[in-house]
Design a protein around this motif. Structure first.
Motif, PDB file in Angstrom:
ATOM      1  N   PRO A 160       0.819  -1.210   0.000  1.00 56.73           N
ATOM      2  CA  PRO A 160       0.000   0.000   0.000  1.00 56.73           C
ATOM      3  C   PRO A 160       0.856   1.265   0.000  1.00 56.73           C
ATOM      4  N   ALA A 161       0.238   2.370  -0.354  1.00 56.98           N
ATOM      5  CA  ALA A 161       0.856   3.681  -0.149  1.00 56.98           C
ATOM      6  C   ALA A 161       0.661   4.027   1.328  1.00 56.98           C
ATOM      7  N   VAL A 162       1.723   4.462   1.983  1.00 53.22           N
ATOM      8  CA  VAL A 162       1.683   4.608   3.439  1.00 53.22           C
ATOM      9  C   VAL A 162       2.064   6.019   3.868  1.00 53.22           C
ATOM     10  N   VAL A 163       1.251   6.575   4.769  1.00 55.76           N
ATOM     11  CA  VAL A 163       1.579   7.812   5.458  1.00 55.76           C
ATOM     12  C   VAL A 163       2.184   7.423   6.804  1.00 55.76           C
ATOM     13  N   ARG A 164       3.355   7.968   7.132  1.00 56.71           N
ATOM     14  CA  ARG A 164       4.006   7.651   8.402  1.00 56.71           C
ATOM     15  C   ARG A 164       4.270   8.925   9.185  1.00 56.71           C
ATOM     16  N   GLN A 165       3.837   8.916  10.419  1.00 58.56           N
ATOM     17  CA  GLN A 165       4.169   9.960  11.375  1.00 58.56           C
ATOM     18  C   GLN A 165       4.582   9.245  12.659  1.00 58.56           C
ATOM     19  N   GLY A 166       5.892   9.054  12.828  1.00 59.20           N
ATOM     20  CA  GLY A 166       6.353   8.278  13.973  1.00 59.20           C
ATOM     21  C   GLY A 166       5.809   6.859  13.890  1.00 59.20           C
ATOM     22  N   ASP A 167       5.160   6.409  14.954  1.00 61.33           N
ATOM     23  CA  ASP A 167       4.586   5.059  14.978  1.00 61.33           C
ATOM     24  C   ASP A 167       3.195   4.998  14.375  1.00 61.33           C
ATOM     25  N   LEU A 168       2.694   6.124  13.918  1.00 61.22           N
ATOM     26  CA  LEU A 168       1.400   6.122  13.240  1.00 61.22           C
ATOM     27  C   LEU A 168       1.605   5.789  11.768  1.00 61.22           C
ATOM     28  N   SER A 169       0.919   4.765  11.293  1.00 54.39           N
ATOM     29  CA  SER A 169       0.950   4.397   9.878  1.00 54.39           C
ATOM     30  C   SER A 169      -0.476   4.334   9.360  1.00 54.39           C
ATOM     31  N   ILE A 170      -0.707   4.998   8.247  1.00 52.84           N
ATOM     32  CA  ILE A 170      -2.010   4.959   7.591  1.00 52.84           C
ATOM     33  C   ILE A 170      -1.774   4.439   6.177  1.00 52.84           C
ATOM     34  N   ALA A 171      -2.312   3.271   5.890  1.00 52.72           N
ATOM     35  CA  ALA A 171      -2.070   2.623   4.605  1.00 52.72           C
ATOM     36  C   ALA A 171      -3.270   2.782   3.682  1.00 52.72           C
ATOM     37  N   VAL A 172      -2.970   3.017   2.407  1.00 52.44           N
ATOM     38  CA  VAL A 172      -4.004   3.172   1.387  1.00 52.44           C
ATOM     39  C   VAL A 172      -3.767   2.121   0.306  1.00 52.44           C
ATOM     40  N   SER A 173      -4.759   1.278   0.076  1.00 57.06           N
ATOM     41  CA  SER A 173      -4.617   0.226  -0.934  1.00 57.06           C
ATOM     42  C   SER A 173      -5.785   0.267  -1.909  1.00 57.06           C
ATOM     43  N   THR A 174      -5.469   0.044  -3.170  1.00 58.87           N
ATOM     44  CA  THR A 174      -6.509  -0.101  -4.197  1.00 58.87           C
ATOM     45  C   THR A 174      -6.499  -1.527  -4.757  1.00 58.87           C
ATOM     46  N   ASN A 175      -5.867  -2.452  -3.985  1.00 62.69           N
ATOM     47  CA  ASN A 175      -5.730  -3.844  -4.433  1.00 62.69           C
ATOM     48  C   ASN A 175      -5.067  -3.946  -5.800  1.00 62.69           C
ATOM     49  N   GLY A 176      -4.132  -3.034  -6.021  1.00 64.44           N
ATOM     50  CA  GLY A 176      -3.351  -3.065  -7.250  1.00 64.44           C
ATOM     51  C   GLY A 176      -4.008  -2.438  -8.453  1.00 64.44           C
ATOM     52  N   LYS A 177      -5.229  -1.939  -8.304  1.00 64.75           N
ATOM     53  CA  LYS A 177      -5.946  -1.403  -9.468  1.00 64.75           C
ATOM     54  C   LYS A 177      -5.451  -0.023  -9.900  1.00 64.75           C
ATOM     55  N   SER A 178      -5.008   0.775  -8.934  1.00 64.89           N
ATOM     56  CA  SER A 178      -4.540   2.108  -9.303  1.00 64.89           C
ATOM     57  C   SER A 178      -3.555   2.632  -8.252  1.00 64.89           C
ATOM     58  N   PRO A 179      -2.269   2.256  -8.364  1.00 67.21           N
ATOM     59  CA  PRO A 179      -1.261   2.814  -7.453  1.00 67.21           C
ATOM     60  C   PRO A 179      -1.222   4.337  -7.500  1.00 67.21           C
ATOM     61  N   ALA A 180      -1.528   4.929  -8.661  1.00 70.01           N
ATOM     62  CA  ALA A 180      -1.512   6.390  -8.766  1.00 70.01           C
ATOM     63  C   ALA A 180      -2.572   7.022  -7.878  1.00 70.01           C
ATOM     64  N   LEU A 181      -3.754   6.409  -7.832  1.00 65.74           N
ATOM     65  CA  LEU A 181      -4.809   6.935  -6.960  1.00 65.74           C
ATOM     66  C   LEU A 181      -4.424   6.762  -5.495  1.00 65.74           C
ATOM     67  N   ALA A 182      -3.842   5.628  -5.166  1.00 63.60           N
ATOM     68  CA  ALA A 182      -3.393   5.405  -3.784  1.00 63.60           C
ATOM     69  C   ALA A 182      -2.375   6.464  -3.381  1.00 63.60           C
ATOM     70  N   ALA A 183      -1.453   6.797  -4.289  1.00 65.61           N
ATOM     71  CA  ALA A 183      -0.445   7.816  -3.996  1.00 65.61           C
ATOM     72  C   ALA A 183      -1.085   9.189  -3.820  1.00 65.61           C
ATOM     73  N   ARG A 184      -2.100   9.473  -4.605  1.00 68.83           N
ATOM     74  CA  ARG A 184      -2.788  10.764  -4.481  1.00 68.83           C
ATOM     75  C   ARG A 184      -3.486  10.879  -3.127  1.00 68.83           C
ATOM     76  N   ILE A 185      -4.159   9.809  -2.718  1.00 67.30           N
ATOM     77  CA  ILE A 185      -4.841   9.822  -1.426  1.00 67.30           C
ATOM     78  C   ILE A 185      -3.822   9.926  -0.289  1.00 67.30           C
ATOM     79  N   ARG A 186      -2.675   9.258  -0.461  1.00 62.60           N
ATOM     80  CA  ARG A 186      -1.626   9.350   0.555  1.00 62.60           C
ATOM     81  C   ARG A 186      -1.176  10.795   0.745  1.00 62.60           C
ATOM     82  N   LYS A 187      -1.013  11.534  -0.341  1.00 57.87           N
ATOM     83  CA  LYS A 187      -0.607  12.932  -0.236  1.00 57.87           C
ATOM     84  C   LYS A 187      -1.655  13.762   0.498  1.00 57.87           C
ATOM     85  N   GLU A 188      -2.926  13.456   0.236  1.00 54.70           N
ATOM     86  CA  GLU A 188      -3.991  14.177   0.933  1.00 54.70           C
ATOM     87  C   GLU A 188      -3.955  13.879   2.434  1.00 54.70           C
TER      88      GLU A 188
END
Length: 219
Positions: A112-140
């Motif tokens: 997944p595309a992952v947002v990390r802040q210390g021990d906080l991890s927020i993962a975004v997955s599209t099950n491989g359908k659109s890594p670009a969308l996952a990356a966009r959501i990660r930036k948000e």
């Protein structure tokens, strides 16, 4: 897909390929403490440097049957669909978890595309359908969940450990945990109002409560 966080520290992860995709995979795996091996006739300059520094193992040849025997995770990232498919077939036959670049139907896991802040991890997955969308959501999400969350989580973790090690009963513990996150606590951290935060901690935990409120390392 079944989502989990996997401890790969010290575990062998094999990447078949030596291009830019393989480079990104290798850097991410190294950051997680994995032992990384690349199988490819050629490597990017950055991967060459890592190999020369013995930070990664490099087999300077094409993938061969039997190469994946000791791997925990396998990544196929060559520019040949046939080579990627061959690696995927062997990995699955050997019971290995395999990720194939640009071929979600051959994958047994996705990264997944992952947002990390210390021990906080927020993962975004599209099950491989659109890594670009996952990356966009990660930036948000990165804009929404800033470094103050790393400080907050570090603080809550230390408080929780001390409370659990104390003599308070279950009901008292729950009361403390429920009352600790004040609605303004993130604002106090973000704006550096440490004394306001300390006052709140003492009000909830007692007058002797004193915690280091510096920002933890987020590297």
């Amino acid at each position: 897909m079944y989502h989990l966080s996997l401890n790969i520290s010290g575990q062998l992860c094999i990447i078949v390929g030596g291009g830019k995709v393989a480079e990104r995979k290798a850097l991410s795996l190294l950051k997680a403490g994995a032992q990384v091996r690349l199988i490819s006739p050629q490597l990017t300059d950055a991967l060459h440097e890592l190999a020369a520094a013995r930070q990664i193992d490099w087999l300077p040849r094409c993938f061969e049957l039997g190469d994946l025997a000791d791997a925990l995770l396998v990544f196929a990232a060559t520019d040949s669909a046939a080579a990627n498919k061959a690696a995927a077939q062997e990995a699955k036959a050997a019971g290995k978890l395999i990720n194939v670049a640009d071929a979600p139907e051959l994958c047994s896991f996705h990264v997944p595309a992952v947002v990390r802040q210390g021990d906080l991890s927020i993962a975004v997955s599209t099950n491989g359908k659109s890594p670009a969308l996952a990356a966009r959501i990660r930036k948000e999400l990165e804009a929404e969940y800033g470094p103050e969350y790393a400080v907050l989580l570090d603080l809550l973790g230390r408080v929780r450990a001390e409370v659990l090690a104390g003599t308070a009963d279950g009901a008292a513990r729950r009361n403390l945990f429920e009352n600790l996150p004040h609605e303004d606590i993130l604002l106090w951290i973000k704006t550096g109002q440490k004394e306001r935060l300390r006052s709140w901690l003492r009000a909830v935990l007692g007058p002797d409560a004193d915690y280091d409120l510096s920002q933890p390392d987020n590297s």
